[in-house]
Structures are given as structure tokens and as C-alpha cells.
Design a protein around this motif. Structure first.
Motif, short mmCIF file in Angstrom:
data_model
loop_
_atom_site.label_atom_id
_atom_site.label_comp_id
_atom_site.label_asym_id
_atom_site.label_seq_id
_atom_site.Cartn_x
_atom_site.Cartn_y
_atom_site.Cartn_z
N GLU A 650 46.08 42.55 33.81
CA GLU A 650 44.97 41.67 34.19
C GLU A 650 44.06 41.42 33.00
O GLU A 650 43.93 42.24 32.10
CB GLU A 650 44.18 42.32 35.33
CG GLU A 650 43.05 41.45 35.86
CD GLU A 650 42.29 42.09 36.99
OE1 GLU A 650 41.63 41.37 37.76
OE2 GLU A 650 42.35 43.32 37.12
N THR A 717 45.45 30.70 30.46
CA THR A 717 45.01 31.48 31.62
C THR A 717 45.91 31.23 32.81
O THR A 717 46.19 30.07 33.16
CB THR A 717 43.56 31.13 31.99
OG1 THR A 717 42.71 31.39 30.88
CG2 THR A 717 43.09 31.97 33.17
N LYS A 719 46.59 32.38 36.92
CA LYS A 719 46.12 33.04 38.13
C LYS A 719 47.33 33.55 38.90
O LYS A 719 48.28 32.80 39.14
CB LYS A 719 45.32 32.07 38.99
CG LYS A 719 44.82 32.65 40.31
CD LYS A 719 44.07 31.58 41.12
CE LYS A 719 43.60 32.10 42.46
NZ LYS A 719 42.91 31.04 43.25
N THR A 746 44.67 39.31 43.95
CA THR A 746 44.57 38.13 43.08
C THR A 746 43.96 38.57 41.75
O THR A 746 42.95 39.28 41.74
CB THR A 746 43.67 37.06 43.71
OG1 THR A 746 44.25 36.64 44.96
CG2 THR A 746 43.53 35.85 42.78
N TYR A 748 43.80 37.55 37.17
CA TYR A 748 44.02 36.56 36.12
C TYR A 748 44.60 37.24 34.89
O TYR A 748 44.20 38.34 34.51
CB TYR A 748 42.70 35.88 35.75
CG TYR A 748 42.16 35.00 36.85
CD1 TYR A 748 42.45 33.64 36.89
CD2 TYR A 748 41.37 35.55 37.87
CE1 TYR A 748 41.96 32.84 37.92
CE2 TYR A 748 40.87 34.76 38.89
CZ TYR A 748 41.18 33.40 38.91
OH TYR A 748 40.70 32.61 39.93
#
Length: 755
Positions: A650, A717, A719, A746, A748
Motif C-alpha cells: 500500500e 496511482t 486503486k 480498499t 492505493y
């Protein structure tokens, strides 16, 4: 000793004995016995001579059997002395023989010669069943795991001592271990009441400090054992005994404190999952035990528990503060009992604790007190006033003083306090910057990851996170390369010599292993074990010699060895390169046979600490399975029971490490119904979820996204959404079936371009 010979001839052995000429005295005594088999003086002289010859260091080597001979002769005396009158006249001499026999039996036992000790004890018990003989017999039985027999012997010994005492005979404190052994053996079998009776009898006989110590350690061990097992029945028995413990130890503060530890344990167990009925029952239970003079102890116990349950929970993907919402009210209720139910005095006492903590600048302690106060609406005004004083005081501290305060926890306790939030952020940024500057990437990572949890959109924090990732990559990843070092491998395939790698290569591979783990936020304190390194080195030689990989190499392989086969069966294996580069290939885990990314999963197993490594210039083995004491300590493992481990990790991640296969693992998770989605901006990225495979490290889901980083400009980036992950099953009474629980994650991933 004064022997009275029965006939004139026997006086000669007496004279020789009194002159210390023991061997000649034995010869004369035996002649006397031949002439008169009822001459008990001759028997006793012979026994005492044998004893003296053993006890004298000069003659002992030639008379090792002296004690046994004395005991055997004493057995003959007992058989012949029908009315026991002779024994009564010569009890001191008989006692000396029996004592020597007991010492000899103990010596046999301590040297491990149990059979000889057992046989000698049987003879001694027949002669005179003394408590110390039964005690030693009990120790022998206990060593043989015959606890029931041991308890029988211990009980016999203790009962004899107790009866002798009641009959007016003096008893020695040397007998204390017999009562302790009996009580401990009975208690360990679960019969606490009988064990307590034994200790009560011991206290009646021996009001000594050593007995108090033994009893305390015994009760403490029971309390810990039964608290861990949630055995409330036995915890109740412990409390009852501690409440009525005999006078000799009743004033010992240790027992008083232990009683309240047990009471609180019982109280906490009764609360269960904070069901209202259980809490009411628990409160009633605590009140039942809290006599007037014990309300203070009860209140202190609750306060300590309240503060212990107020802590910062910080792991890879979560930062939060925990508290028990009911504990303060319980504390105030108990405190009010000290003043006949006057709640105002209880509140004033609690407020005084906060004031004092603020005065002495113990702001972490004060914060916990205020935070718990804010959980009760009736104290909203007071808690706000104290909160203001808290942060006013914090603003006046120096950087060094602030570094000692748990600002993370305080900022979470009072999330609406802008002063606290700014103090925490500024101090955190200052500390993270200093840690990065001095190359302490481990602690910098812990702090910057926690700060990212608090301020995920703050550009200063994000920039600092990115700086940490870049500097760690440049400093650690680059400097852990081994491709030019493996030429020093000194093994020989033709001689099947695995060779040995210098520590410098092992250190670089370990550096890269811990780097990968640090990047995903799991413990980076792993070590290599030298014995595992040897097995891995032998495995790497086999892979090189056969130009093939196998976790179960057959015995007909070139350079086969049992050590190498063991290494191969417990290791990640690579062929074509070795060292840190092979490790990176295992984290990448491409290739048609690696869809489960099993190598990666073993490397990023958060629970493991001890690995092994071996390399040639063409192969590598990384021991990642099996082994005793290979895991992280329990307190570390528990932090990763409900968090996920993602690769790539992450937030910011070096773009060169971005794999073709992405993965997310969780302890005991069920991904059979999970769904994976990826987005770049508003565009969903196509991906393929690979078949699930369990048995490698954490349960893991793997997918291959349709992205191409080659030629990418700037940071990219992504997600990631992994939904419907099964984490637990709970019993549903309504449907009489198990109901599965699910979570969604969730996060990134920001691929950082390295210049």
C-alpha cells in the motif's frame, strides 16, 4: 557409644571399636556372632564399624558398601530383637545408621541411580518408616511420571509429621518441602481444596517465611494457569482460600494483591462480551467480595484495568485507540462505597488524580484518565476543561519532552482537538525526518505508516512517505546486490563440495529480505540460522550440479546429501542466479508454475523470524519452512492476525519492483467468494484472478492486472478493491447454522519512478 558385651570374649571387639580399629573389630565381632548368633552387641558393633569405615574419607574408597552393610546388619538386629528392648537402649546408634542410609539413598537418586535408591528406601522403610524416606520415594515416583504414587508417598510422610506434632513430638522445618511437594502435586491434579488443607496444616506446624514463599508461588502459578483457561470454578476456590488464608501469612501483602488479581480475573471473565446481564452479575460479584476494608483494593484494581485497557492499537493497516466504556463507571461506583454511596466524593477523587497527573506533567497518564471521563456524558463539561489543560500543558514542552509523550494515542483520544492534532503531526514529522536522515528506515517506516493512517491526504506526510521509500530503496536495495560477489563461492561440483559463503553475502541477502518485509510493513528483524545456512548451501550445490530444481531430490542425484535434501524440502529454490538477485526473483514469482506466488508468501510471512540461506553462482536456497523457535514472539504475531499483507504494498512503492502478479494475503482468510477490482483514475483495469492455492504462508489471492509500466512518466496511482473476504464464521441461533463474516479492503498503490 558404650557397648555392654554379653560374654567376656565379646569385650575384645568393644575394645577394638573404641580404639578406632574398625576392621579388626569387625573380624572379632563376626567371630563372636559365630559363637553366639544372639549377641546383638556384636551385630551392632559390626554395623557401626562398617558405617565409620565409609564415613572416614581415608578408608571410604575401600568401603563403598559400608552403609549398605550397616543397614543389612541392622535388619538382622531388628529380626532378633523381638521385644525391641535392645533397640530402645541403642537408639542413637540406630539413628546414625538410618540417617546414613537415607543420605545414601538420596545420593543414588541425585546421581540418577534410581533402582538402587528405590531398593535401599524399601529396606529403610521396613526398618523404620520415617517421613524423609517416604518423601524421597515420592520424588522417585514423580520423576517416573507416576503422580498418584508420588502423592501417596508425600501424603504418608506429611501425615506422619502432623500426627507426631499432635502427639507432642518436636518437628523440624526441614520437613517443610514434604508438605510443599504434597500440596503442589495435589493442586496440579486439580484438587485445590485438598492442597489448601495441606498448606493449612503446614502453616500450623511451620510459621516460616520459606513456607509463605512456597505457598505464594504455588497459588500464583495456579492463578495464572486457571485464568488462562477461564476456569472460573477454580478461580473461585483460589479467592475463597486467599480470603481465609491462615494467620501466619494473612498480613503478607503479596497474598492480598494476588487475591484481588484473582477477583478481577473472575470479574472480567463474567463480563464476557460485555453483555449487560453479565456485567451486572460481575459487579454484584465484585461487591460480594469487597468487604468494607477492601473497597479501596477493588477500586484500585478496576482503575488499573481501565488504564491497561486504554491503549494505542497500531499495526500495518490500522491505528486506533481502545478503551472499556463501562470500566470508569464501575470504578466510581466501587469508590463511592468507601463513603457510604457518596458518588460526589468518588468523582472528586478521580478529578484529583487528573489534576495531579497534569501538575507533574504525566500527560500520557492524564490523557487516559480524561479520555475515559469523556465516555460518560454527565462529565462532558469536566472532561472538556481537563482536555484544554492537557493540551495547554503539552504546548509548553520542549522537543525532547514531547518525544516522550504518546502523541499518537492522545490525538486519537481527542480527535476534535486541533492543538493536539497539530502537536502530534509536527512532532511526528520531526521524528520521521530525523530517523530517515540517520538511516533508521525501520523506525521511520513504523512512524510514517502510522502517520499516513492519520493524515492520508496531507501532502507533507505523503511527501515524507515517498522520501522514506526512495531513500530506503537507494540505500538498502542497491547496496544489497550480490551478483558481483558470488564469484567468491569456493565450492566444487566435481568434488561435491558445497563450499562456504562469506558472512558479507549472507548479510546482503538478509538485508534485502528485511527490506522487502519492511516495505510491506511486517517485522524486518529476521535473522539467518547458521545450521540452516549449511543445509541450504548443500541444497544449492545439488541444484547447481543437476541443473534442475526439486524440493524432493532423489538419492541418485549428483552431489546428493541428506543435509541438502532437508534443505531443499524446506526452502524456496532458484536456478540461474543466486544471492539477493534470486531472492528478488522469488518475490517477483513469475513463471508458469508460480501462480500461487508461494515463494513470495513465505518471504512475506509476518509470523516468521528465522530463515536460512545458501547460494552458488548459479542457484539459491532460502529456508522458509519448519524449524523450532522460528517464529516472531507471540506479542508481535498477534498484531498480524487480522491485517492484510499486500504486494506491491500500500501507498508508495518503487516502480522497478512492481510485479506482473499482484497479491493480498490474510491469516486464515477465505477468498473463495472474493472479488478483485483495480482502477487508475476513473478507469477500471482489466485483470485475471488466478486459481486459489492454500498452504503457502498466509491465505492469499493472486491476480494479474493488464498494466504496462514501461515508458510510464511520473508516479502511477492504482486503486485496489478486494471485497467479500471471508474472515470468520459465527453460530446463528435463529437459523441453527454458521454465518460467515466478510470484510472489504480498499487501498492505493503508488508506483514511484526511480531516477
Amino acid at each position: 557409644m558404650l557397648l555392654i558385651p554379653s560374654i567376656a570374649f565379646s569385650q575384645k571387639y568393644v575394645e577394638l571399636y573404641n580404639a578406632g580399629k574398625y576392621e579388626k573389630a569387625i573380624d572379632q565381632a563376626e567371630k563372636a556372632i559365630d559363637k553366639n548368633s544372639k549377641d546383638l552387641n556384636a551385630y551392632l558393633t559390626k554395623a557401626m564399624c562398617n558405617l565409620h569405615l565409609y564415613l572416614d574419607p581415608v578408608t571410604q574408597p575401600a568401603h563403598q558398601a559400608g552403609v549398605l552393610s550397616a543397614v543389612n546388619t541392622l535388619e538382622l538386629i531388628v529380626k532378633k530383637d523381638k521385644d525391641e528392648s535392645f533397640q530402645q537402649q541403642h537408639q542413637p546408634e540406630i539413628d546414625s545408621i538410618l540417617k546414613a542410609g537415607g543420605d545414601m539413598a538420596t545420593k543414588y537418586f541425585e546421581k540418577g541411580d534410581v533402582s538402587r535408591a528405590d531398593k535401599l528406601l524399601a529396606d529403610l522403610i521396613t526398618l523404620q518408616p520415617r517421613p524423609e524416606y517416604y518423601f524421597l520415594a515420592g520424588r522417585i515416583a514423580q520423576q517416573a511420571d507416576n503422580d498418584d504414587l508420588a502423592i501417596h508417598y508425600y501424603n504418608t510422610a506429611s501425615a506422619k509429621i502432623y500426627k507426631d506434632s499432635k502427639a507432642g513430638k518436636p518437628v523440624s522445618e526441614d520437613f517443610i518441602p514434604m508438605f510443599v511437594a504434597l500440596a503442589n502435586a495435589i493442586g496440579n491434579q486439580g484438587d485445590l481444596k485438598s492442597a489448601f488443607v495441606v498448606y493449612d496444616r503446614a502453616f500450623e506446624l511451620f510459621p516460616s517465611e520459606s513456607l509463605s514463599d512456597s505457598c505464594y508461588y504455588f497459588l500464583s502459578a495456579l492463578a495464572e494457569k486457571h485464568a488462562y483457561a477461564n476456569d472460573n470454578i477454580r478461580i473461585d476456590q483460589l479467592i475463597q482460600y486467599l480470603d481465609t488464608i491462615p494467620a501466619p501469612v494473612a498480613k503478607d501483602s503479596r497474598f492480598y494483591a494476588l487475591k484481588w488479581d484473582c477477583i478481577f480475573t473472575r470479574y472480567y471473565n463474567m463480563q464476557g462480551y460485555y453483555i449487560a446481564a453479565n456485567i451486572r452479575e460481575a459487579n454484584s460479584y465484585l461487591t460480594q467480595w469487597a468487604c468494607k476494608d477492601q473497597f479501596t483494593a477493588a477500586a484500585d484494581t478496576l482503575l488499573s484495568a481501565m488504564l491497561r485497557n486504554t491503549y494505542l492499537k497500531m499495526n500495518v493497516y490500522e491505528i486506533a485507540v481502545s478503551r472499556d466504556p463501562d470500566m470508569l463507571q464501575d470504578y466510581l461506583t466501587m469508590k463511592s462505597c468507601l463513603n457510604n454511596g457518596n458518588m460526589q466524593q468518588a468523582e472528586a477523587s478521580y478529578f484529583d488524580k487528573i489534576v495531579y497527573a497534569l501538575e507533574i506533567k504525566d500527560f500520557t497518564f492524564a490523557g487516559k484518565l480524561i479520555y475515559n471521563l469523556s465516555s460518560i456524558k454527565a462529565y462532558a463539561t469536566q472532561s472538556k476543561a481537563f482536555e484544554k489543560q492537557l493540551f495547554t500543558g503539552l504546548q509548553q514542552l520542549s522537543f525532547d519532552e514531547l518525544s516522550q509523550i504518546d502523541l499518537y494515542a492522545l490525538s486519537l483520544m481527542f480527535p476534535g482537538n486541533t492543538v493536539g492534532k497539530k502537536l502530534q503531526k509536527d512532532e511526528s514529522i520531526r521524528q520521521i525526518t530525523a530517523l530517515i536522515d540517520k538511516g533508521d528506515f525501520t523506525n521511520a517506516g513504523i512512524k510514517v505508516r502510522a502517520q499516513m493512517r492519520l493524515d492520508p491526504k496531507d501532502m507533507t506526510v505523503r511527501t515524507l512517505y515517498k522520501t522514506w521509500v526512495i531513500k530506503d530503496y537507494v540505500t538498502t536495495y542497491y547496496n544489497s546486490a550480490t551478483y558481483s560477489d558470488l564469484s567468491v563461492w569456493n565450492g566444487n561440483i566435481s568434488k561435491c563440495d558445497p563450499g562456504k559463503l562469506p558472512d558479507s553475502i549472507h548479510n546482503k541477502v538478509l538485508m534485502r529480505l528485511n527490506y522487502y518485509r519492511r516495505l510491506v510493513g511486517i517485522p524486518d528483524n529476521c535473522v539467518f540460522d547458521k545450521e540452516l545456512n549449511k543445509k541450504c548451501q548443500a541444497a544449492a550445490l545439488m541444484m547447481t550440479a543437476n541443473h534442475d530444481l526439486s524440493h524432493g531430490p532423489p538419492p541418485d542425484w549428483s552431489c546428493y546429501s541428506p543435509e541438502g535434501a532437508t534443505g531443499a524440502g524446506n526452502s524456496n529454490l532458484s536456478l540461474g542466479y543466486g544471492g539477493a538477485e534470486a531472492l528478488s526473483g522469488q518475490v517477483e514469482d513469475d513463471g508458469g508454475n508460480n501462480g500461487a506466488v508461494g515463494h513470495r508468501r513465505w518471504i512475506l510471512n509476518p509470523f516468521r523470524k528465522v530463515y536460512g540461506h545458501g547460494s552458488t553462482d548459479d542457484a539459491m536456497a532460502l529456508w522458509a519452512l519448519g524449524g523450532n523457535d522460528a517464529d516472531q514472539p507471540k506479542e508481535i504475531r498477534e498484531q498480524y492476525m487480522d491485517t492484510y499483507v499486500a504486494w506491491p504494498p500500500e501507498w508508495y512503492s518503487p516502480a522497478p519492483l512492481l510485479p506482473a502478479r499482484w497479491s493480498l494475503g490474510m491469516y486464515h482468510a477465505d477468498f473463495s467468494e472474493a472479488k478483485v477490482q483495480m482502477f487508475q483514475g476513473n478507469n477500471e483495469i482489466g485483470l485475471e484472478v488466478l486459481p486459489l492455492e492454500y498452504g503457502y504462508g498466509l491465505s492469499t489471492i493472486v491476480w494479474e492486472p493488464g498494466i504496462n509500466m514501461y515508458g510510464a512518466k511520473g508516479d502511477q496511482t492504482y486503486k485496489v478493491v478486494v471485497s467479500h473476504i471471508g474472515i470468520d464464521s459465527t453460530w446463528d441461533e435463529a437459523t441453527q447454522s454458521y454465518k460467515k463474516e466478510y470484510v472489504d479492503h480498499t487501498y492505493y498503490v503508488i508506483a514511484v519512478q526511480m531516477q
